[in-house]
Scaffold this motif. Sequence first.
Motif, PDB file in Angstrom:
ATOM      1  N   GLU A   1      58.991 -41.175-124.784  1.00  0.00           N
ATOM      2  CA  GLU A   1      60.281 -40.699-124.286  1.00  0.00           C
ATOM      3  C   GLU A   1      60.065 -39.915-122.997  1.00  0.00           C
ATOM      4  O   GLU A   1      59.158 -39.088-122.908  1.00  0.00           O
ATOM      5  N   CYS A   2      60.900 -40.163-122.014  1.00  0.00           N
ATOM      6  CA  CYS A   2      60.855 -39.398-120.770  1.00  0.00           C
ATOM      7  C   CYS A   2      61.856 -38.259-120.871  1.00  0.00           C
ATOM      8  O   CYS A   2      63.054 -38.478-121.090  1.00  0.00           O
ATOM      9  N   ILE A   3      61.378 -37.033-120.719  1.00  0.00           N
ATOM     10  CA  ILE A   3      62.228 -35.848-120.813  1.00  0.00           C
ATOM     11  C   ILE A   3      62.299 -35.176-119.444  1.00  0.00           C
ATOM     12  O   ILE A   3      61.269 -34.889-118.828  1.00  0.00           O
ATOM     13  N   GLN A   4      63.513 -34.949-118.970  1.00  0.00           N
ATOM     14  CA  GLN A   4      63.709 -34.263-117.703  1.00  0.00           C
ATOM     15  C   GLN A   4      63.429 -32.772-117.887  1.00  0.00           C
ATOM     16  O   GLN A   4      63.960 -32.136-118.810  1.00  0.00           O
ATOM     17  N   LEU A   5      62.603 -32.203-117.032  1.00  0.00           N
ATOM     18  CA  LEU A   5      62.272 -30.790-117.164  1.00  0.00           C
ATOM     19  C   LEU A   5      63.479 -29.895-116.920  1.00  0.00           C
ATOM     20  O   LEU A   5      63.532 -28.766-117.403  1.00  0.00           O
ATOM     21  N   ALA A   6      64.475 -30.396-116.208  1.00  0.00           N
ATOM     22  CA  ALA A   6      65.704 -29.635-115.995  1.00  0.00           C
ATOM     23  C   ALA A   6      66.449 -29.409-117.313  1.00  0.00           C
ATOM     24  O   ALA A   6      67.294 -28.512-117.412  1.00  0.00           O
ATOM     25  N   ASP A   7      66.142 -30.222-118.337  1.00  0.00           N
ATOM     26  CA  ASP A   7      66.789 -30.079-119.642  1.00  0.00           C
ATOM     27  C   ASP A   7      66.018 -29.151-120.578  1.00  0.00           C
ATOM     28  O   ASP A   7      66.474 -28.864-121.689  1.00  0.00           O
ATOM     29  N   VAL A   8      64.849 -28.688-120.140  1.00  0.00           N
ATOM     30  CA  VAL A   8      63.996 -27.842-120.985  1.00  0.00           C
ATOM     31  C   VAL A   8      64.323 -26.378-120.736  1.00  0.00           C
ATOM     32  O   VAL A   8      64.285 -25.905-119.599  1.00  0.00           O
ATOM     33  N   LEU A   9      64.644 -25.644-121.809  1.00  0.00           N
ATOM     34  CA  LEU A   9      64.981 -24.236-121.695  1.00  0.00           C
ATOM     35  C   LEU A   9      63.736 -23.358-121.692  1.00  0.00           C
ATOM     36  O   LEU A   9      63.624 -22.437-120.893  1.00  0.00           O
ATOM     37  N   TRP A  10      62.826 -23.661-122.611  1.00  0.00           N
ATOM     38  CA  TRP A  10      61.551 -22.947-122.620  1.00  0.00           C
ATOM     39  C   TRP A  10      60.519 -23.787-123.364  1.00  0.00           C
ATOM     40  O   TRP A  10      60.881 -24.748-124.050  1.00  0.00           O
TER      41      TRP A  10
ATOM     42  N   ASN B   1      47.185 -26.978-130.449  1.00  0.00           N
ATOM     43  CA  ASN B   1      46.862 -27.981-129.436  1.00  0.00           C
ATOM     44  C   ASN B   1      48.101 -28.689-128.911  1.00  0.00           C
ATOM     45  O   ASN B   1      47.993 -29.587-128.075  1.00  0.00           O
ATOM     46  N   TYR B   2      49.261 -28.303-129.418  1.00  0.00           N
ATOM     47  CA  TYR B   2      50.520 -28.896-128.997  1.00  0.00           C
ATOM     48  C   TYR B   2      51.319 -27.886-128.192  1.00  0.00           C
ATOM     49  O   TYR B   2      51.016 -26.694-128.161  1.00  0.00           O
ATOM     50  N   MET B   3      52.362 -28.386-127.564  1.00  0.00           N
ATOM     51  CA  MET B   3      53.390 -27.510-127.017  1.00  0.00           C
ATOM     52  C   MET B   3      54.729 -28.043-127.515  1.00  0.00           C
ATOM     53  O   MET B   3      54.887 -29.230-127.790  1.00  0.00           O
ATOM     54  N   GLN B   4      55.685 -27.141-127.669  1.00  0.00           N
ATOM     55  CA  GLN B   4      57.000 -27.517-128.157  1.00  0.00           C
ATOM     56  C   GLN B   4      58.027 -27.271-127.060  1.00  0.00           C
ATOM     57  O   GLN B   4      58.146 -26.159-126.553  1.00  0.00           O
ATOM     58  N   LEU B   5      58.735 -28.339-126.683  1.00  0.00           N
ATOM     59  CA  LEU B   5      59.762 -28.248-125.663  1.00  0.00           C
ATOM     60  C   LEU B   5      61.085 -27.913-126.334  1.00  0.00           C
ATOM     61  O   LEU B   5      61.559 -28.661-127.195  1.00  0.00           O
ATOM     62  N   HIS B   6      61.672 -26.784-125.957  1.00  0.00           N
ATOM     63  CA  HIS B   6      62.959 -26.358-126.519  1.00  0.00           C
ATOM     64  C   HIS B   6      64.073 -26.797-125.578  1.00  0.00           C
ATOM     65  O   HIS B   6      64.102 -26.404-124.408  1.00  0.00           O
ATOM     66  N   MET B   7      64.989 -27.594-126.123  1.00  0.00           N
ATOM     67  CA  MET B   7      66.149 -28.036-125.359  1.00  0.00           C
ATOM     68  C   MET B   7      67.423 -27.618-126.079  1.00  0.00           C
ATOM     69  O   MET B   7      67.361 -26.980-127.135  1.00  0.00           O
TER      70      MET B   7
ATOM     71  N   GLN C   1      69.803 -29.157-127.827  1.00  0.00           N
ATOM     72  CA  GLN C   1      70.105 -29.689-129.153  1.00  0.00           C
ATOM     73  C   GLN C   1      68.881 -29.945-130.032  1.00  0.00           C
ATOM     74  O   GLN C   1      69.030 -30.229-131.219  1.00  0.00           O
ATOM     75  N   ARG C   2      67.676 -29.856-129.466  1.00  0.00           N
ATOM     76  CA  ARG C   2      66.509 -30.246-130.257  1.00  0.00           C
ATOM     77  C   ARG C   2      65.228 -29.659-129.693  1.00  0.00           C
ATOM     78  O   ARG C   2      65.210 -29.084-128.601  1.00  0.00           O
ATOM     79  N   LYS C   3      64.159 -29.845-130.462  1.00  0.00           N
ATOM     80  CA  LYS C   3      62.823 -29.444-130.056  1.00  0.00           C
ATOM     81  C   LYS C   3      61.928 -30.672-130.144  1.00  0.00           C
ATOM     82  O   LYS C   3      62.076 -31.488-131.047  1.00  0.00           O
ATOM     83  N   VAL C   4      60.981 -30.779-129.201  1.00  0.00           N
ATOM     84  CA  VAL C   4      60.092 -31.934-129.163  1.00  0.00           C
ATOM     85  C   VAL C   4      58.649 -31.453-129.020  1.00  0.00           C
ATOM     86  O   VAL C   4      58.344 -30.640-128.141  1.00  0.00           O
TER      87      VAL C   4
END
Length: 264
Positions: A164-173, A179-185, A187-190
């Motif tokens: 999946e391609c995620i736009q960084l402009a949609d990432v809040l933090w 060893n992972y990172m969690q992208l908070h948007m 409506q969801r977390k990835v």
Amino acid sequence: MNTIRALIVDDEEPGRANLRYALQDHPGWSIVAECPSVATAREALHAHAVDIIFLDIQMPRETGLALARELSTQTSPPLVIFVTAFNAHAIEAFDLHALDYLLKPFDDQRLAISLERAAAMLKQRQQASYAQAMGHYVKAEDEAKKEQPAYWQQISVRSVGRIECIQLADVLWIEAAGNYMQLHMVQRKVLHRVALSQLEKHLDPAHFMRVHRSAIVRCDQFSQLEVLGDGVYQLVLANQDKVPVSERYVAEVRRRMHDGMRPA
């Protein structure tokens, strides 16, 4: 699906032979051609239907990156499993862009994982998404050669059988999770299997700021800085998420919040 058709591209015959013999232990996989160069790989791609390319990166005349660049412009190209000798930068780049790779010399277990991932992506018809991720990778590699490389606008994330391609402009933090990172948007977390420090250097510091060893926040999300105790702080974001702030970053957080409140 039916037999998966593979193309091996490696300028060294032992490398091609290793893959050839290893794939014999995996029913459902067929090698349609073996190529010692990018030029012969182009010819093979014209002559055969190919699902997967095992692509060596370091080759004389034209590197595997040249072929990857061409494939990334296609609507539905073959998937690529990059094959490379140890190179810390290359491995980090593949991980960041959710691309699969085999590190020479690879073992049977690592090959099996790559084959399973590839088969799952083919089953879910993810060639277009993979091409997009590969295009981002090639662009980033080209940018890295410049004196002032551009900051990323999107990131490719792998989940089961898909990219999946995620736009960084949609990432809040962004939160570190081992060893992972969690992208908070909104409506969801990835989850993405990349260390926070790997991504940080590709983020525009005008828009993203590390506030803690475990967190990077988009600056326009700063809402309120709370003092919880002696040297203990947390940042309340616009969506009411609460993020820890290390004391070393407090002054810069306050400065950015102050600057953001100034009238235009």
